[in-house]
Design an enzyme around this catalytic site. Structure first.
Site, PDB file in Angstrom:
ATOM      1  N   CYS A  30      48.896  13.366  37.423  1.00 17.36           N
ATOM      2  CA  CYS A  30      48.146  14.133  37.014  1.00 17.36           C
ATOM      3  C   CYS A  30      47.878  14.348  35.469  1.00 17.36           C
ATOM      4  O   CYS A  30      48.876  13.777  34.657  1.00 17.36           O
ATOM      5  CB  CYS A  30      48.630  15.569  37.898  1.00 17.36           C
ATOM      6  SG  CYS A  30      48.549  16.087  39.390  1.00 17.36           S
ATOM      7  N   HIS A  37      47.787  20.867  35.102  1.00 16.31           N
ATOM      8  CA  HIS A  37      48.351  21.981  35.546  1.00 16.31           C
ATOM      9  C   HIS A  37      49.454  21.970  34.071  1.00 16.31           C
ATOM     10  O   HIS A  37      49.406  21.189  33.991  1.00 16.31           O
ATOM     11  CB  HIS A  37      48.702  21.820  36.897  1.00 16.31           C
ATOM     12  CG  HIS A  37      49.800  20.474  36.733  1.00 16.31           C
ATOM     13  ND1 HIS A  37      51.245  20.553  36.505  1.00 16.31           N
ATOM     14  CD2 HIS A  37      49.110  19.281  37.325  1.00 16.31           C
ATOM     15  CE1 HIS A  37      51.345  19.302  37.229  1.00 16.31           C
ATOM     16  NE2 HIS A  37      50.659  18.709  38.100  1.00 16.31           N
TER      17      HIS A  37
END
Length: 134
Positions: free
Chosen positions: A109, A96
Site C-alpha cells: 500500500c 491510506h
C-alpha cells in the site's frame, strides 16, 4: 506517486496542489506501477490481512501478523491494522494514513502521514486517476 522519491504529488485542475512523503511496498511486497483510478473510499477502514491477534479483552497477544501465515492463538481474535482515509487504487492496494518512516515499509500500500491522508481523501473522488512510477 514517485516510488524512488517516496513522494506523492497531488494535482488539482492540472496544477500541483500538494506534495507528501509516503511509504510504499517493502522488499517482497512491491507497490505496483501504472495508471489506476480510485475505485473505493472509506473513512475508517481496517485491513483484513494484516494486524494483531488480541484477547477478548483487547490485550495484544501477537502483533504484526499476516492471517495467511500466522496461526491464531486459542481464544484470540484478529484486529486488522487501521487504514484511515482509505482510497483503493488496485485490488488490495490502497492509499491510506499510516506510519511513514522515510523508506518503503508497507505490504504494498501507499501510506501517507495522517494529516496528508486526510487532505488527499477530502480532495480526491472515486474515479480520480493515480499514476505510480519508479
Amino acid at each position: 506517486m514517485v516510488l524512488s522519491e517516496q513522494r506523492a504529488y497531488f494535482y488539482k485542475g492540472g496544477r500541483l496542489a500538494g506534495v507528501s512523503p509516503v511509504s510504499t511496498g517493502m522488499p517482497g511486497h512491491r507497490t505496483p506501477t501504472g495508471n489506476f483510478r480510485i475505485s473505493e473510499k472509506k473513512y475508517s477502514h481496517r485491513s483484513n490481512l494484516y494486524g494483531h491477534y488480541v484477547s477478548r479483552t483487547g490485550y495484544v497477544l501477537r502483533s504484526n501478523v499476516d492471517v495467511r501465515r500466522h496461526r491464531r492463538p486459542p481464544g484470540a481474535v484478529f484486529r486488522g491494522a487501521s487504514m484511515d482515509f482509505m482510497m483503493r487504487i488496485n485490488g488490495p492496494i490502497t492509499m491510506h494514513a499510516g506510519r511513514v518512516p522515510g523508506y518503503p515499509a508497507s505490504h504494498g500500500c501507499i501510506r501517507l502521514p495522517w494529516h496528508m491522508a486526510k487532505i488527499f481523501y477530502q480532495n480526491a473522488t472515486v474515479g480520480t486517476r493515480v499514476t505510480v512510477v519508479h
